[in-house]
Design a protein around this motif. Structure first.
Motif, PDB file in Angstrom:
ATOM      1  N   LEU A  95      54.634  34.118  38.458  1.00  9.75           N
ATOM      2  CA  LEU A  95      53.638  35.127  36.898  1.00  9.75           C
ATOM      3  C   LEU A  95      53.238  34.535  36.079  1.00  9.75           C
ATOM      4  O   LEU A  95      52.332  34.954  35.870  1.00  9.75           O
ATOM      5  CB  LEU A  95      54.868  36.121  36.798  1.00  9.75           C
ATOM      6  CG  LEU A  95      54.463  37.712  36.067  1.00  9.75           C
ATOM      7  CD1 LEU A  95      55.411  38.547  36.580  1.00  9.75           C
ATOM      8  CD2 LEU A  95      53.340  37.489  35.124  1.00  9.75           C
ATOM      9  N   LEU A  96      53.645  34.221  34.896  1.00  6.14           N
ATOM     10  CA  LEU A  96      52.522  33.818  34.159  1.00  6.14           C
ATOM     11  C   LEU A  96      51.978  32.999  34.310  1.00  6.14           C
ATOM     12  O   LEU A  96      51.151  32.712  33.392  1.00  6.14           O
ATOM     13  CB  LEU A  96      53.827  33.517  33.128  1.00  6.14           C
ATOM     14  CG  LEU A  96      54.414  34.519  32.243  1.00  6.14           C
ATOM     15  CD1 LEU A  96      55.610  33.683  31.286  1.00  6.14           C
ATOM     16  CD2 LEU A  96      53.898  36.173  31.071  1.00  6.14           C
ATOM     17  N   GLY A 117      51.354  37.428  39.351  1.00  8.51           N
ATOM     18  CA  GLY A 117      50.621  37.434  38.334  1.00  8.51           C
ATOM     19  C   GLY A 117      49.743  37.060  38.811  1.00  8.51           C
ATOM     20  O   GLY A 117      48.950  37.296  38.127  1.00  8.51           O
ATOM     21  N   ASP A 118      49.405  36.402  40.071  1.00  7.38           N
ATOM     22  CA  ASP A 118      48.080  36.844  40.691  1.00  7.38           C
ATOM     23  C   ASP A 118      47.195  37.607  40.399  1.00  7.38           C
ATOM     24  O   ASP A 118      46.240  38.211  40.331  1.00  7.38           O
ATOM     25  CB  ASP A 118      47.784  35.792  41.962  1.00  7.38           C
ATOM     26  CG  ASP A 118      48.052  34.863  42.133  1.00  7.38           C
ATOM     27  OD1 ASP A 118      48.427  33.883  40.940  1.00  7.38           O
ATOM     28  OD2 ASP A 118      47.742  34.123  43.310  1.00  7.38           O
ATOM     29  N   THR A 119      48.328  39.194  40.585  1.00  5.82           N
ATOM     30  CA  THR A 119      47.173  40.484  40.503  1.00  5.82           C
ATOM     31  C   THR A 119      46.938  40.799  38.776  1.00  5.82           C
ATOM     32  O   THR A 119      45.837  41.449  38.928  1.00  5.82           O
ATOM     33  CB  THR A 119      48.046  41.549  41.884  1.00  5.82           C
ATOM     34  OG1 THR A 119      49.107  41.157  42.495  1.00  5.82           O
ATOM     35  CG2 THR A 119      47.483  43.164  41.579  1.00  5.82           C
ATOM     36  N   ILE A 120      48.012  40.144  38.387  1.00  7.20           N
ATOM     37  CA  ILE A 120      47.287  40.697  37.114  1.00  7.20           C
ATOM     38  C   ILE A 120      46.657  40.023  36.323  1.00  7.20           C
ATOM     39  O   ILE A 120      45.516  39.982  35.786  1.00  7.20           O
ATOM     40  CB  ILE A 120      48.530  40.098  36.102  1.00  7.20           C
ATOM     41  CG1 ILE A 120      50.070  40.861  36.016  1.00  7.20           C
ATOM     42  CG2 ILE A 120      48.718  40.228  34.421  1.00  7.20           C
ATOM     43  CD1 ILE A 120      50.823  40.311  35.710  1.00  7.20           C
ATOM     44  N   ILE A 171      43.227  29.636  38.186  1.00  6.70           N
ATOM     45  CA  ILE A 171      41.552  29.812  37.363  1.00  6.70           C
ATOM     46  C   ILE A 171      41.118  30.886  38.866  1.00  6.70           C
ATOM     47  O   ILE A 171      40.700  32.179  38.727  1.00  6.70           O
ATOM     48  CB  ILE A 171      40.707  29.454  37.337  1.00  6.70           C
ATOM     49  CG1 ILE A 171      40.481  28.161  38.381  1.00  6.70           C
ATOM     50  CG2 ILE A 171      41.213  28.848  36.567  1.00  6.70           C
ATOM     51  CD1 ILE A 171      39.258  27.053  38.543  1.00  6.70           C
ATOM     52  N   ILE A 172      41.721  31.095  40.195  1.00 10.30           N
ATOM     53  CA  ILE A 172      40.579  31.326  41.112  1.00 10.30           C
ATOM     54  C   ILE A 172      41.481  32.796  41.235  1.00 10.30           C
ATOM     55  O   ILE A 172      40.112  33.742  41.398  1.00 10.30           O
ATOM     56  CB  ILE A 172      42.005  31.158  42.272  1.00 10.30           C
ATOM     57  CG1 ILE A 172      40.956  29.789  42.561  1.00 10.30           C
ATOM     58  CG2 ILE A 172      41.062  32.149  43.769  1.00 10.30           C
ATOM     59  CD1 ILE A 172      39.571  29.839  42.567  1.00 10.30           C
ATOM     60  N   PRO A 173      42.200  33.431  40.587  1.00  7.93           N
ATOM     61  CA  PRO A 173      42.717  35.031  40.844  1.00  7.93           C
ATOM     62  C   PRO A 173      41.714  35.713  39.547  1.00  7.93           C
ATOM     63  O   PRO A 173      40.933  36.507  40.459  1.00  7.93           O
ATOM     64  CB  PRO A 173      43.886  34.571  39.978  1.00  7.93           C
ATOM     65  CG  PRO A 173      44.784  34.164  40.372  1.00  7.93           C
ATOM     66  CD  PRO A 173      43.965  33.177  40.533  1.00  7.93           C
ATOM     67  N   TYR A 209      45.109  38.830  51.010  1.00  3.67           N
ATOM     68  CA  TYR A 209      44.852  36.727  51.218  1.00  3.67           C
ATOM     69  C   TYR A 209      46.365  36.405  50.417  1.00  3.67           C
ATOM     70  O   TYR A 209      46.566  36.035  49.838  1.00  3.67           O
ATOM     71  CB  TYR A 209      43.125  36.381  51.010  1.00  3.67           C
ATOM     72  CG  TYR A 209      42.509  36.333  51.866  1.00  3.67           C
ATOM     73  CD1 TYR A 209      42.872  35.292  52.742  1.00  3.67           C
ATOM     74  CD2 TYR A 209      42.013  37.021  51.939  1.00  3.67           C
ATOM     75  CE1 TYR A 209      42.100  35.465  53.573  1.00  3.67           C
ATOM     76  CE2 TYR A 209      41.046  37.084  53.609  1.00  3.67           C
ATOM     77  CZ  TYR A 209      41.214  36.412  53.696  1.00  3.67           C
ATOM     78  OH  TYR A 209      40.211  36.101  55.382  1.00  3.67           O
ATOM     79  N   ASN A 210      46.040  37.379  48.866  1.00  3.84           N
ATOM     80  CA  ASN A 210      47.002  37.226  47.753  1.00  3.84           C
ATOM     81  C   ASN A 210      48.118  37.405  48.297  1.00  3.84           C
ATOM     82  O   ASN A 210      49.228  35.982  47.781  1.00  3.84           O
ATOM     83  CB  ASN A 210      46.646  37.771  46.499  1.00  3.84           C
ATOM     84  CG  ASN A 210      48.012  37.914  45.717  1.00  3.84           C
ATOM     85  OD1 ASN A 210      48.239  36.649  45.356  1.00  3.84           O
ATOM     86  ND2 ASN A 210      48.663  38.464  44.712  1.00  3.84           N
ATOM     87  N   VAL A 211      48.763  38.151  49.259  1.00  4.46           N
ATOM     88  CA  VAL A 211      50.002  38.780  49.348  1.00  4.46           C
ATOM     89  C   VAL A 211      50.001  37.244  50.198  1.00  4.46           C
ATOM     90  O   VAL A 211      51.516  37.097  50.469  1.00  4.46           O
ATOM     91  CB  VAL A 211      49.851  39.833  50.059  1.00  4.46           C
ATOM     92  CG1 VAL A 211      51.376  39.662  50.796  1.00  4.46           C
ATOM     93  CG2 VAL A 211      49.971  41.133  48.836  1.00  4.46           C
ATOM     94  N   LEU A 212      49.289  36.679  51.628  1.00  6.24           N
ATOM     95  CA  LEU A 212      49.557  35.847  52.404  1.00  6.24           C
ATOM     96  C   LEU A 212      50.373  34.477  51.933  1.00  6.24           C
ATOM     97  O   LEU A 212      50.870  33.831  51.875  1.00  6.24           O
ATOM     98  CB  LEU A 212      48.435  35.648  53.561  1.00  6.24           C
ATOM     99  CG  LEU A 212      48.552  34.616  54.518  1.00  6.24           C
ATOM    100  CD1 LEU A 212      49.526  35.269  55.639  1.00  6.24           C
ATOM    101  CD2 LEU A 212      47.387  35.022  55.320  1.00  6.24           C
ATOM    102  N   GLY A 213      49.053  34.334  50.602  1.00  2.68           N
ATOM    103  CA  GLY A 213      49.149  33.038  50.079  1.00  2.68           C
ATOM    104  C   GLY A 213      50.705  32.542  49.164  1.00  2.68           C
ATOM    105  O   GLY A 213      51.301  32.166  49.210  1.00  2.68           O
TER     106      GLY A 213
END
Length: 465
Positions: free
Chosen positions: A26-27, A71-74, A128-130, A146-150
């Protein structure tokens, strides 16, 4: 430092262990912790703790997947709200030029879904991508899919790697790092090849002028006089504007790399070292986690790598191509299949590896195991079919076709392990052998001019917008 942190994590159990497995990924992208401690290490160690029965495997999977996705969503939200402000500051302007940033934002906004998915599997891009996706104003719905899938695929793969590796988790961590670096190198090479091709076409006159100035300096003049033939050959091999240049070099390099991987796997299998030490654990895990609904699915999927399905598919594709007077591409399809069959038929008796225990086998299976014929045929035939379909297509269509091809090939390999027909290294070696043959055929086709960028009479519509 990483080893010290890893030892502390391995001393945990219960809720504390799950909290670490959740918090570190997440972090990683929301607070850029990944630059110091990669999230994949914590997730991998979570799998090791599940192997030691300190936490349940299902709980580790849930914590890792949730941590990666949240984490990527944040990171996306932070980039969307504060990213442009940070880059507008003086430090941001020094790091990256405005026009380059605008180009990256346009790419992520239009076709960034693949970057979000693939970026999850490399440590550098995962951080860095998110944030870049949020800064580029990528639609959140696209990012979320794509975030959920990856996140789900990455977390599941890393947790299972730690679970199967057990006490040998350091070796699994090294392989995960190498795979991530290899994927990053392939992505960079692909973007570099694409950019070089476009730049050559757009700035041809400027590049020629620059080349003439560079050739006029004394060291360059001496090298041209001393090694004229060698420099001329290298220049032709690295020219991105012609099929005989950089594309051909890249194809031959890919063929050599796949052949080298096949050789390394063969050495591991013969000596019983390296990845071959994981075969028994992976097989036992697959047998222990067979589900009533999944078994018929895998029994169906495995036929996609069988000659009983591939030959009719090739016959149908050949009929379509011959109706459009495209004999060359029909010939390449059959060359991919026949060559793959001959290669694994030649390799199997040389290694003479026995298959997993017959009592664990679902369906039919006989002969020697290494390499997997289904895996070899799948990547060679479906890969060549994708090349034929992609002739003259748009970039979005290419991404969809390549993604579908990758899913089919991976499912075929997974089905062979799940059904107890092959060991893990049998499948990996089949992939490497088939990929080497496919890349070699692509190189030969480039040499003959059969893979031009012009719309071809391939499968599908004749005209491409």
């Amino acid at each position: 430092m990483i080893d010290t942190i890893a030892r502390h994590i391995l001393d945990l159990h219960g809720f504390a262990a799950l909290a670490i497995v959740f918090a570190v990924p997440l972090l990683e992208s929301s607070a850029f912790v990944g630059f110091v401690f990669p999230g994949e290490i914590a997730v991998l160690l979570g799998g090791v703790l599940a192997f030691q029965h300190r936490v349940s495997l299902a709980a580790v999977l849930a914590a890792a997947i949730a941590g990666a996705i949240i984490g990527d969503t944040i990171g996306y939200a932070v980039g969307r709200r504060y990213g442009r402000r940070l880059l507008s500051a003086r430090l941001g302007r020094l790091i990256i030029k405005r026009e380059h940033m605008e180009r990256a934002e346009r790419y992520l906004a239009e076709r960034g879904g693949n970057a979000v998915f693939l970026g999850r599997f490399t440590a550098a891009l995962r951080v860095i991508i998110p944030g870049l996706a949020g800064m580029a104003r990528m639609p959140y719905r696209t990012f979320a899919v794509y975030n959920v899938l990856g996140g789900a695929v990455w977390a599941t793969a890393v947790v299972l790697a730690g679970y199967l590796a057990g006490a040998s988790w350091q070796r699994a961590a090294q392989w995960a790092s190498r795979i991530g670096l290899a994927l990053l190198a392939l992505l960079v090479l692909g973007f570099a090849l694409r950019y070089a091709t476009r730049a050559t076409r757009r700035y041809s006159a400027r590049l020629h002028t620059f080349g003439d100035r560079l050739a006029a300096i004394p060291p360059a003049r001496w090298a041209r006089r001393r090694f004229p033939a060698q420099l001329g050959w290298a220049r032709r091999r690295l020219n991105p504007a012609t099929p005989h240049g950089l594309p051909l070099t890249a194809a031959l390099t890919a063929a050599a790399l796949a052949a080298w991987i096949f050789g390394g796997l063969t050495q591991d299998v013969i000596s019983g070292e390296g990845l071959a030490t994981l075969d028994a654990r992976v097989h036992a895990f697959a047998v222990a986690h067979r589900f009533g609904w999944l078994t018929p699915v895998m029994r169906t999927v495995t036929w996609l790598g069988s000659s009983w399905v591939l030959v009719p598919v090739l016959v149908a594709a050949t009929i379509v191509l011959l109706r459009r007077s495209d004999r060359r591409r029909a010939g390449w399809l059959w060359a991919a299949y026949v060559g793959a069959v001959l290669l694994y038929a030649f390799a199997k008796p040389l290694v003479g590896r026995t298959r997993p225990p017959a009592v664990d086998l679902i369906g039919a299976g006989g002969g020697t195991a290494y390499p997997s014929g289904h895996a070899t045929q799948a990547i060679a035939v479906w890969g060549m079919l994708a090349v034929v379909v992609l002739a003259g297509r748009s970039s979005q269509a290419r991404a969809r076709v390549l993604a579908a091809t990758a899913v089919v090939v991976l499912l075929v390999g997974a089905s062979r392990v799940y059904l107890g027909a092959h060991w893990l290294t049998d499948v990996l070696a089949g992939y490497a052998l088939g990929a080497a043959w496919l890349a070699l055929l692509l190189a030969l086709g480039l040499r003959r001019g059969d893979w031009s960028a012009q719309p071809a009479a391939g499968l599908g519509p004749r005209s491409v917008p």
